[in-house]
Design an enzyme around this catalytic site. Structure first.
Site, PDB file in Angstrom:
ATOM      1  N   THR A  93      12.146   9.175  47.049  1.00  0.00           N
ATOM      2  CA  THR A  93      13.225   8.794  47.968  1.00  0.00           C
ATOM      3  C   THR A  93      14.431   8.401  47.128  1.00  0.00           C
ATOM      4  O   THR A  93      14.395   7.411  46.390  1.00  0.00           O
ATOM      5  CB  THR A  93      12.803   7.590  48.842  1.00  0.00           C
ATOM      6  OG1 THR A  93      11.581   7.931  49.501  1.00  0.00           O
ATOM      7  CG2 THR A  93      13.862   7.262  49.867  1.00  0.00           C
ATOM      8  N   LYS A 168      15.392  10.764  55.613  1.00  0.00           N
ATOM      9  CA  LYS A 168      14.499   9.711  55.094  1.00  0.00           C
ATOM     10  C   LYS A 168      15.179   8.335  55.208  1.00  0.00           C
ATOM     11  O   LYS A 168      14.516   7.321  55.472  1.00  0.00           O
ATOM     12  CB  LYS A 168      14.138  10.030  53.640  1.00  0.00           C
ATOM     13  CG  LYS A 168      13.323   8.972  52.930  1.00  0.00           C
ATOM     14  CD  LYS A 168      11.873   8.886  53.378  1.00  0.00           C
ATOM     15  CE  LYS A 168      11.191   7.698  52.729  1.00  0.00           C
ATOM     16  NZ  LYS A 168       9.783   7.685  52.788  1.00  0.00           N
ATOM     17  N   LYS A 236      15.002  -0.683  47.126  1.00  0.00           N
ATOM     18  CA  LYS A 236      15.832   0.402  46.564  1.00  0.00           C
ATOM     19  C   LYS A 236      16.305   1.352  47.667  1.00  0.00           C
ATOM     20  O   LYS A 236      17.467   1.734  47.724  1.00  0.00           O
ATOM     21  CB  LYS A 236      14.986   1.118  45.504  1.00  0.00           C
ATOM     22  CG  LYS A 236      15.475   2.429  44.950  1.00  0.00           C
ATOM     23  CD  LYS A 236      14.853   3.670  45.530  1.00  0.00           C
ATOM     24  CE  LYS A 236      13.360   3.804  45.537  1.00  0.00           C
ATOM     25  NZ  LYS A 236      12.843   5.050  46.091  1.00  0.00           N
TER      26      LYS A 236
HETATM   27  P1  NAP Z   1       4.832   4.123  41.962  1.00  0.00           P
HETATM   28  O1  NAP Z   1       3.399   3.979  42.302  1.00  0.00           O
HETATM   29  O2  NAP Z   1       5.577   2.941  41.450  1.00  0.00           O
HETATM   30  O3  NAP Z   1       4.960   5.343  40.919  1.00  0.00           O
HETATM   31  C1  NAP Z   1       6.186   5.688  40.369  1.00  0.00           C
HETATM   32  C2  NAP Z   1       6.011   6.887  39.476  1.00  0.00           C
HETATM   33  O4  NAP Z   1       7.291   7.223  38.912  1.00  0.00           O
HETATM   34  C3  NAP Z   1       5.075   6.617  38.286  1.00  0.00           C
HETATM   35  O5  NAP Z   1       4.355   7.794  37.997  1.00  0.00           O
HETATM   36  C4  NAP Z   1       6.076   6.298  37.179  1.00  0.00           C
HETATM   37  O6  NAP Z   1       5.581   6.523  35.884  1.00  0.00           O
HETATM   38  C5  NAP Z   1       7.162   7.290  37.497  1.00  0.00           C
HETATM   39  N1  NAP Z   1       8.452   6.936  36.889  1.00  0.00           N
HETATM   40  C6  NAP Z   1       9.210   5.855  37.152  1.00  0.00           C
HETATM   41  N2  NAP Z   1      10.325   5.871  36.400  1.00  0.00           N
HETATM   42  C7  NAP Z   1      10.267   6.997  35.655  1.00  0.00           C
HETATM   43  C8  NAP Z   1      11.116   7.576  34.685  1.00  0.00           C
HETATM   44  N3  NAP Z   1      12.278   7.000  34.317  1.00  0.00           N
HETATM   45  N4  NAP Z   1      10.747   8.749  34.108  1.00  0.00           N
HETATM   46  C9  NAP Z   1       9.581   9.346  34.463  1.00  0.00           C
HETATM   47  N5  NAP Z   1       8.723   8.843  35.375  1.00  0.00           N
HETATM   48  C10 NAP Z   1       9.069   7.674  35.969  1.00  0.00           C
HETATM   49  O7  NAP Z   1       5.687   4.647  43.220  1.00  0.00           O
HETATM   50  P2  NAP Z   1       5.181   5.480  44.486  1.00  0.00           P
HETATM   51  O8  NAP Z   1       4.782   4.527  45.558  1.00  0.00           O
HETATM   52  O9  NAP Z   1       4.264   6.545  44.044  1.00  0.00           O
HETATM   53  O10 NAP Z   1       6.576   6.122  44.961  1.00  0.00           O
HETATM   54  C11 NAP Z   1       7.132   7.264  44.358  1.00  0.00           C
HETATM   55  C12 NAP Z   1       8.348   7.698  45.197  1.00  0.00           C
HETATM   56  O11 NAP Z   1       7.903   8.016  46.530  1.00  0.00           O
HETATM   57  C13 NAP Z   1       9.423   6.621  45.322  1.00  0.00           C
HETATM   58  O12 NAP Z   1      10.699   7.195  45.350  1.00  0.00           O
HETATM   59  C14 NAP Z   1       9.103   5.989  46.697  1.00  0.00           C
HETATM   60  O13 NAP Z   1      10.247   5.378  47.264  1.00  0.00           O
HETATM   61  C15 NAP Z   1       8.622   7.203  47.467  1.00  0.00           C
HETATM   62  N6  NAP Z   1       7.691   6.929  48.576  1.00  0.00           N
HETATM   63  C16 NAP Z   1       6.664   6.033  48.444  1.00  0.00           C
HETATM   64  C17 NAP Z   1       5.806   5.803  49.527  1.00  0.00           C
HETATM   65  C18 NAP Z   1       4.653   4.819  49.448  1.00  0.00           C
HETATM   66  O14 NAP Z   1       4.095   4.457  50.492  1.00  0.00           O
HETATM   67  N7  NAP Z   1       4.244   4.385  48.257  1.00  0.00           N
HETATM   68  C19 NAP Z   1       5.988   6.506  50.730  1.00  0.00           C
HETATM   69  C20 NAP Z   1       7.003   7.428  50.820  1.00  0.00           C
HETATM   70  C21 NAP Z   1       7.854   7.633  49.736  1.00  0.00           C
HETATM   71  P3  NAP Z   1       4.702   5.383  35.120  1.00  0.00           P
HETATM   72  O15 NAP Z   1       3.286   5.645  35.539  1.00  0.00           O
HETATM   73  O16 NAP Z   1       4.950   5.614  33.703  1.00  0.00           O
HETATM   74  O17 NAP Z   1       5.201   4.040  35.590  1.00  0.00           O
END
Ligand code: NAP
Length: 301
Positions: A93, A168, A236
């Site tokens: 997102t 979104k 965010k």
């Molecule tokens: P998360 O568990 O915090 O995972 C974030 C991922 O991004 C990790 O693999 C992290 O790598 C990677 N990352 C962060 N900064 C980076 C960088 N500078 N370079 C390369 N990789 C990087 O987050 P998530 O919940 O999976 O969410 C991911 C996205 O989906 C976000 O944009 C979120 O807003 C969106 N989203 C989430 C949900 C939900 O329910 N969780 C639902 C819909 C949408 P590391 O492992 O090294 O930290």
């Protein structure tokens, strides 16, 4: 179709596993290597050393990282090796402006970009039942519809690049309001001394039922806030919504402002990596503070 996944966090790891089950997963990369090692070991996918290496061997690339700057960094890292005709689907997102910027960068290399944010939580990612809102060329979407269907049950083409992220943003404003309503009402119910199991049962069957109540109500009441969707990530997203609204008009977004303020307080207290249902902490706190200020008279039953 040789598909690579970049970003194996709470969402991306499940996406990779579902792509594997559908026979599409070819390569994975994650900034923290151990997560990629685990998925590669479980699926037999190639463990890419860099996003560039992954781009060099994939026709379709799915991205799931946190923020705008992370998406831009990943795109720059894969650009030198990306194949002409490749498609990149970003499920993170981020802002509509970021989507347009990275789409232009990929176009320079004759590659297509789809902004593909998703809704449905970690449960939806795990079950492959996410709702996906897509911006970009319809022809690029048709090229990758089969692997995308392994991730999402609902795939809606919203229009040109950026319209997926704008949709979104609508979802995230609504999610903030629902979180406010559910956490506030459940804290109220608890303070009234009600049987909260019965409250959940009866309300889930009526007009106020909703996904958040069904999936987070019980855990919230039990004081468990395991992610899920992290407070800092929704914070965010709401900043993105506020910026978009400011650019478009002077319209106020009071639910967004209030929730940003509440999430800020949670992050300052060290709860930024908890699920957004941790908002219940603040709502519950109000009744506890009140009780401390005005202790109950033990003679009054
Ligand atoms: P998360 O568990 O915090 O995972 C974030 C991922 O991004 C990790 O693999 C992290 O790598 C990677 N990352 C962060 N900064 C980076 C960088 N500078 N370079 C390369 N990789 C990087 O987050 P998530 O919940 O999976 O969410 C991911 C996205 O989906 C976000 O944009 C979120 O807003 C969106 N989203 C989430 C949900 C939900 O329910 N969780 C639902 C819909 C949408 P590391 O492992 O090294 O930290």
């Amino acid at each position: 179709m040789k598909t690579g996944v970049i970003g194996l966090g709470s969402m991306g790891a499940h996406m990779a596993l579902n792509l594997h089950k559908a026979g599409h997963l070819y390569a994975v990369w994650n900034r923290t290597r151990e997560k990629a090692e685990r998925i590669a070991a479980d699926t037999g996918a190639l463990l890419a050393e860099t996003p560039g290496e992954l781009a060099g061997c994939c026709e379709f690339i799915v991205i799931s990282v946190s923020r705008d700057l992370d998406v831009k960094g990943v795109i720059e890292a894969l650009l030198p090796n990306i194949h002409s005709g490749a498609v990149v689907a970003d499920t993170s997102t981020v802002s509509a402006d970021t989507a347009k910027e990275v789409a232009a960068r990929l176009r320079e290399r004759d590659a297509a970009y789809l902004d593909c944010p998703v809704s449905g939580g970690v449960e939806g990612a795990k079950n492959g039942t996410l709702a996906m809102m897509i911006g970009g060329e319809a022809t690029a979407l048709e090229q990758v519809r089969a692997p995308l269907s392994a991730i999402a049950a609902i795939i809606v083409h919203m229009g040109p690049t950026g319209s997926g992220q704008a949709t979104k943003a609508v979802n995230q404003i609504m999610a903030a309001g629902i979180n406010q309503a559910v956490s506030e009402s459940l804290a109220f119910g608890q303070a009234m001394g009600l049987s909260m199991d019965k409250v959940l049962d009866v309300i889930e069957s009526g007009a106020a039922s909703n996904w958040f109540l069904s999936h987070r109500g019980k855990t919230m009441l039990a004081g468990k806030f395991l992610p899920g969707f992290k407070v800092r990530l929704h914070h965010k997203d709401l900043e993105i919504c506020r910026d978009m609204a400011r650019k478009a008009s002077s319209a106020a977004l009071p639910i967004v402002e209030m929730t940003l303020n509440h999430y800020q307080r949670l992050m300052e207290a060290g709860y930024g990596d908890e699920d957004i249902s941790a908002l219940f902490r603040l709502k519950r706190q109000q009744y506890q503070d009140l009780e401390r200020r005005m202790p109950r008279d033990p003679r009054v039953k």
